[in-house]
Design a protein around this motif. Structure first.
Motif, mmCIF file in Angstrom:
data_model
loop_
_atom_site.group_PDB
_atom_site.id
_atom_site.type_symbol
_atom_site.label_atom_id
_atom_site.label_comp_id
_atom_site.label_asym_id
_atom_site.label_seq_id
_atom_site.Cartn_x
_atom_site.Cartn_y
_atom_site.Cartn_z
ATOM 1 N N LEU A 89 3.400 -6.358 -41.771
ATOM 2 C CA LEU A 89 2.810 -7.344 -42.673
ATOM 3 C C LEU A 89 1.895 -8.268 -41.881
ATOM 4 N N GLY A 90 0.723 -8.513 -42.416
ATOM 5 C CA GLY A 90 -0.210 -9.421 -41.763
ATOM 6 C C GLY A 90 -1.171 -8.746 -40.810
ATOM 7 N N LYS A 91 -1.074 -7.426 -40.635
ATOM 8 C CA LYS A 91 -1.964 -6.718 -39.709
ATOM 9 C C LYS A 91 -2.387 -5.404 -40.351
ATOM 10 N N ILE A 92 -3.703 -5.216 -40.533
ATOM 11 C CA ILE A 92 -4.196 -3.938 -41.023
ATOM 12 C C ILE A 92 -5.127 -3.325 -39.980
ATOM 13 N N TRP A 93 -5.150 -2.020 -39.955
ATOM 14 C CA TRP A 93 -6.048 -1.268 -39.087
ATOM 15 C C TRP A 93 -6.910 -0.377 -39.958
ATOM 16 N N ILE A 94 -8.192 -0.359 -39.668
ATOM 17 C CA ILE A 94 -9.137 0.515 -40.352
ATOM 18 C C ILE A 94 -9.606 1.547 -39.322
ATOM 19 N N PHE A 95 -9.576 2.797 -39.726
ATOM 20 C CA PHE A 95 -10.062 3.894 -38.894
ATOM 21 C C PHE A 95 -11.173 4.595 -39.664
ATOM 22 N N ALA A 96 -12.276 4.913 -38.998
ATOM 23 C CA ALA A 96 -13.394 5.594 -39.654
ATOM 24 C C ALA A 96 -14.255 6.257 -38.591
ATOM 25 N N THR A 97 -15.182 7.050 -39.048
ATOM 26 C CA THR A 97 -16.134 7.704 -38.161
ATOM 27 C C THR A 97 -17.531 7.213 -38.504
ATOM 28 N N THR A 98 -18.257 6.776 -37.478
ATOM 29 C CA THR A 98 -19.628 6.309 -37.689
ATOM 30 C C THR A 98 -20.574 7.503 -37.736
ATOM 31 N N GLN A 99 -21.738 7.296 -38.321
ATOM 32 C CA GLN A 99 -22.751 8.355 -38.398
ATOM 33 C C GLN A 99 -23.248 8.752 -37.007
ATOM 34 N N ASP A 100 -23.377 7.759 -36.109
ATOM 35 C CA ASP A 100 -24.044 8.004 -34.834
ATOM 36 C C ASP A 100 -23.195 7.794 -33.583
ATOM 37 N N PHE A 101 -22.020 7.161 -33.708
ATOM 38 C CA PHE A 101 -21.306 6.729 -32.503
ATOM 39 C C PHE A 101 -19.849 7.159 -32.442
ATOM 40 N N GLY A 102 -19.424 8.056 -33.286
ATOM 41 C CA GLY A 102 -18.043 8.535 -33.247
ATOM 42 C C GLY A 102 -17.079 7.614 -33.985
ATOM 43 N N ASP A 103 -15.824 7.698 -33.594
ATOM 44 C CA ASP A 103 -14.753 6.993 -34.297
ATOM 45 C C ASP A 103 -14.682 5.518 -33.906
ATOM 46 N N ILE A 104 -14.248 4.711 -34.885
ATOM 47 C CA ILE A 104 -13.987 3.294 -34.630
ATOM 48 C C ILE A 104 -12.606 2.943 -35.156
ATOM 49 N N GLU A 105 -12.036 1.933 -34.555
ATOM 50 C CA GLU A 105 -10.774 1.352 -34.986
ATOM 51 C C GLU A 105 -10.996 -0.157 -35.088
ATOM 52 N N ILE A 106 -10.583 -0.732 -36.214
ATOM 53 C CA ILE A 106 -10.797 -2.159 -36.438
ATOM 54 C C ILE A 106 -9.468 -2.789 -36.826
ATOM 55 N N GLY A 107 -9.037 -3.767 -36.068
ATOM 56 C CA GLY A 107 -7.840 -4.513 -36.403
ATOM 57 C C GLY A 107 -8.215 -5.800 -37.098
ATOM 58 N N VAL A 108 -7.525 -6.085 -38.208
ATOM 59 C CA VAL A 108 -7.770 -7.316 -38.952
ATOM 60 C C VAL A 108 -6.442 -7.995 -39.170
ATOM 61 N N ASP A 109 -6.333 -9.219 -38.682
ATOM 62 C CA ASP A 109 -5.135 -10.014 -38.942
ATOM 63 C C ASP A 109 -5.318 -10.690 -40.276
ATOM 64 N N THR A 110 -4.357 -10.470 -41.183
ATOM 65 C CA THR A 110 -4.483 -11.069 -42.508
ATOM 66 C C THR A 110 -3.699 -12.343 -42.593
#
Length: 110
Positions: A89-110
């Motif tokens: 609870l209070g922490k989400i992670w977003i995973f995705a692939t960019t068009q030009d730079f490969g995978d990204i991971e983004i942590g967001v504290d809610t």
């Protein structure tokens, strides 16, 4: 010798520009810019705050879906690659692939 970047921006942490040891703004490029833009879009949308306040499982699920759809709107991502996890609870992670730079991971504290 300088490298050309597709995207370049100032690094922002906790709402402030990050400075290096010489008190100059720290610059980020390409993949990091996309990740920072997505994180800021989530925060600015108010959905992160809504997720904090929502106690019901169905309500939380709905807000998480809204966050996922918001991230899917980012044109620099490969459509259909966005995945979100909430390991605690209070922490989400977003995973995705960019068009030009490969995978990204983004942590967001809610």
């Amino acid at each position: 010798m300088s490298k050309d970047y597709l995207y370049q921006d100032l690094l922002i942490e906790n709402g402030d520009v990050v400075l290096d040891a010489g008190r100059n703004p720290v610059m980020i490029q390409d993949r990091a810019v996309i990740a920072q833009d997505i994180k800021h879009a989530i925060i600015e949308s108010g959905l992160a705050v809504a997720l904090i306040g929502e106690k019901s499982r169905d309500g939380r699920s709905d807000i998480k879906k809204q966050i996922e759809l918001l991230v899917e709107e980012e044109v620099r991502l490969v459509p259909g690659t966005v995945r979100m996890e909430e390991p605690e609870l209070g922490k989400i992670w977003i995973f995705a692939t960019t068009q030009d730079f490969g995978d990204i991971e983004i942590g967001v504290d809610t």
